[in-house]
Scaffold this motif. Structure first.
Motif, PDB file in Angstrom:
ATOM      1  N   THR A 189      -5.256  -3.744  -8.031  1.00 52.16           N
ATOM      2  CA  THR A 189      -5.689  -3.770  -8.390  1.00 52.16           C
ATOM      3  C   THR A 189      -6.170  -6.135  -7.383  1.00 52.16           C
ATOM      4  O   THR A 189      -5.151  -5.837  -6.812  1.00 52.16           O
ATOM      5  CB  THR A 189      -5.840  -4.015 -10.015  1.00 52.16           C
ATOM      6  N   ASP A 190      -6.953  -6.570  -7.741  1.00 48.76           N
ATOM      7  CA  ASP A 190      -6.916  -7.978  -7.031  1.00 48.76           C
ATOM      8  C   ASP A 190      -5.869  -8.570  -7.872  1.00 48.76           C
ATOM      9  O   ASP A 190      -4.683  -9.082  -7.371  1.00 48.76           O
ATOM     10  CB  ASP A 190      -8.474  -8.563  -7.740  1.00 48.76           C
ATOM     11  N   ARG A 236      -7.428 -10.120   1.346  1.00 51.29           N
ATOM     12  CA  ARG A 236      -7.285  -9.238  -0.564  1.00 51.29           C
ATOM     13  C   ARG A 236      -8.522  -8.684   0.022  1.00 51.29           C
ATOM     14  O   ARG A 236      -8.586  -7.126  -0.490  1.00 51.29           O
ATOM     15  CB  ARG A 236      -8.394 -10.200  -1.459  1.00 51.29           C
ATOM     16  N   ALA A 237      -9.645  -9.135   0.720  1.00 53.22           N
ATOM     17  CA  ALA A 237     -10.856  -7.507   0.963  1.00 53.22           C
ATOM     18  C   ALA A 237      -9.845  -6.732   2.302  1.00 53.22           C
ATOM     19  O   ALA A 237     -10.608  -5.611   2.156  1.00 53.22           O
ATOM     20  CB  ALA A 237     -11.437  -8.740   1.670  1.00 53.22           C
ATOM     21  N   ALA A 279      -7.033   0.196   2.085  1.00 57.28           N
ATOM     22  CA  ALA A 279      -6.541   0.894   0.802  1.00 57.28           C
ATOM     23  C   ALA A 279      -8.115   2.084   0.481  1.00 57.28           C
ATOM     24  O   ALA A 279      -7.375   3.170   0.532  1.00 57.28           O
ATOM     25  CB  ALA A 279      -6.543   0.277  -0.351  1.00 57.28           C
ATOM     26  N   ALA A 280      -8.989   1.705   0.645  1.00 52.38           N
ATOM     27  CA  ALA A 280      -9.894   2.461   0.701  1.00 52.38           C
ATOM     28  C   ALA A 280     -10.248   2.956   2.131  1.00 52.38           C
ATOM     29  O   ALA A 280     -10.290   4.849   1.627  1.00 52.38           O
ATOM     30  CB  ALA A 280     -11.430   1.966   0.912  1.00 52.38           C
ATOM     31  N   HIS A 336      -7.960  -4.513  -0.082  1.00 52.29           N
ATOM     32  CA  HIS A 336      -8.965  -3.304   0.061  1.00 52.29           C
ATOM     33  C   HIS A 336      -9.248  -2.255   0.974  1.00 52.29           C
ATOM     34  O   HIS A 336      -9.283  -1.043   0.308  1.00 52.29           O
ATOM     35  CB  HIS A 336     -10.055  -3.968  -1.399  1.00 52.29           C
ATOM     36  N   ALA A 337     -10.001  -2.889   1.663  1.00 56.77           N
ATOM     37  CA  ALA A 337     -10.286  -2.023   2.941  1.00 56.77           C
ATOM     38  C   ALA A 337      -9.946  -0.726   3.649  1.00 56.77           C
ATOM     39  O   ALA A 337      -9.540   0.333   3.964  1.00 56.77           O
ATOM     40  CB  ALA A 337     -11.130  -2.899   4.099  1.00 56.77           C
ATOM     41  N   LYS A 346      -4.624   2.312  -4.602  1.00 52.65           N
ATOM     42  CA  LYS A 346      -5.518   1.233  -5.049  1.00 52.65           C
ATOM     43  C   LYS A 346      -4.971  -0.194  -5.745  1.00 52.65           C
ATOM     44  O   LYS A 346      -5.496   0.697  -6.976  1.00 52.65           O
ATOM     45  CB  LYS A 346      -6.462   2.384  -5.807  1.00 52.65           C
ATOM     46  N   ILE A 362      -2.589  -7.288  -6.078  1.00 48.89           N
ATOM     47  CA  ILE A 362      -2.299  -7.790  -4.557  1.00 48.89           C
ATOM     48  C   ILE A 362      -2.263  -9.306  -4.130  1.00 48.89           C
ATOM     49  O   ILE A 362      -0.728  -9.431  -3.563  1.00 48.89           O
ATOM     50  CB  ILE A 362      -3.927  -7.771  -4.364  1.00 48.89           C
ATOM     51  N   LEU A 417       0.498  -0.746  -0.522  1.00 52.13           N
ATOM     52  CA  LEU A 417       0.044  -0.075  -0.270  1.00 52.13           C
ATOM     53  C   LEU A 417       1.172   1.448   0.212  1.00 52.13           C
ATOM     54  O   LEU A 417       0.316   2.247  -0.661  1.00 52.13           O
ATOM     55  CB  LEU A 417      -0.707   0.682   1.203  1.00 52.13           C
TER      56      LEU A 417
END
Length: 154
Positions: free
Chosen positions: A118-119, A140-141, A147-148, A144-145, A116, A122, A111
């Motif tokens: 991508t799958d 992975r989830a 990163a958001a 993403h969380a 941001k 990651i 990160l």
């Protein structure tokens, strides 16, 4: 004596120059979050940051680390508020937990490079960190969380 900075503290160790950083951290300094998994840099359980980059400590000799900055999970800034650690908890990533400090340190490094991811990115970056429990979808989830959350804080 070999000098290095670990989690913001200058340390000196009197060990053989070829001793892996993993053993210096665990046996000499009592920092046990990096785990021994394979000893050949293939599983990622021993991942720490050296000068800001995710590195496998089992294959990094202490002589190569002299004078550098080493950060383990204990040394993360704002550790309790760190977005990756919060996401790991929210997504209940750990199962057995053995690999998780290495996974987290690798994810933080990812990160820092990609705000941001991508799958695919990651999966590529995290592929060197093995999880015998198979928590990859939660990892992975959580990435993403995190990163958001980092994007929302900016």
């Amino acid at each position: 004596m070999i000098e290095l900075t670990v989690n913001g503290v200058k340390r000196q160790v009197d060990v053989a120059p070829e001793m892996p950083l993993l053993w210096v951290l665990r046996d000499e300094l009592g920092i046990t979050s990096p785990k021994y998994g394979c000893g050949v840099a293939q599983c990622g359980a021993c991942t720490v940051h050296i000068d800001g980059k995710a590195v496998r400590s089992c294959q990094s000799s202490i002589s190569e680390i002299a004078g550098k900055l080493v950060v383990t999970i204990e040394g993360l800034e704002n550790r309790d508020q760190h977005p990756v650690l919060q996401a790991w908890i929210e997504h209940q990533v750990p199962q057995c937990g053995y690999c998780q400090t290495g996974q987290i340190m690798q994810a933080i490094s990812l990160l820092e490079r990609a705000s941001k991811p991508t799958d695919e990115l990651i999966d590529q970056v995290m592929s060197g960190n093995l999880c015998r429990c198979g928590t990859y979808p939660r990892i992975r989830a959580a990435i993403h969380a995190a990163a958001a959350k980092k994007m929302a804080e900016k």
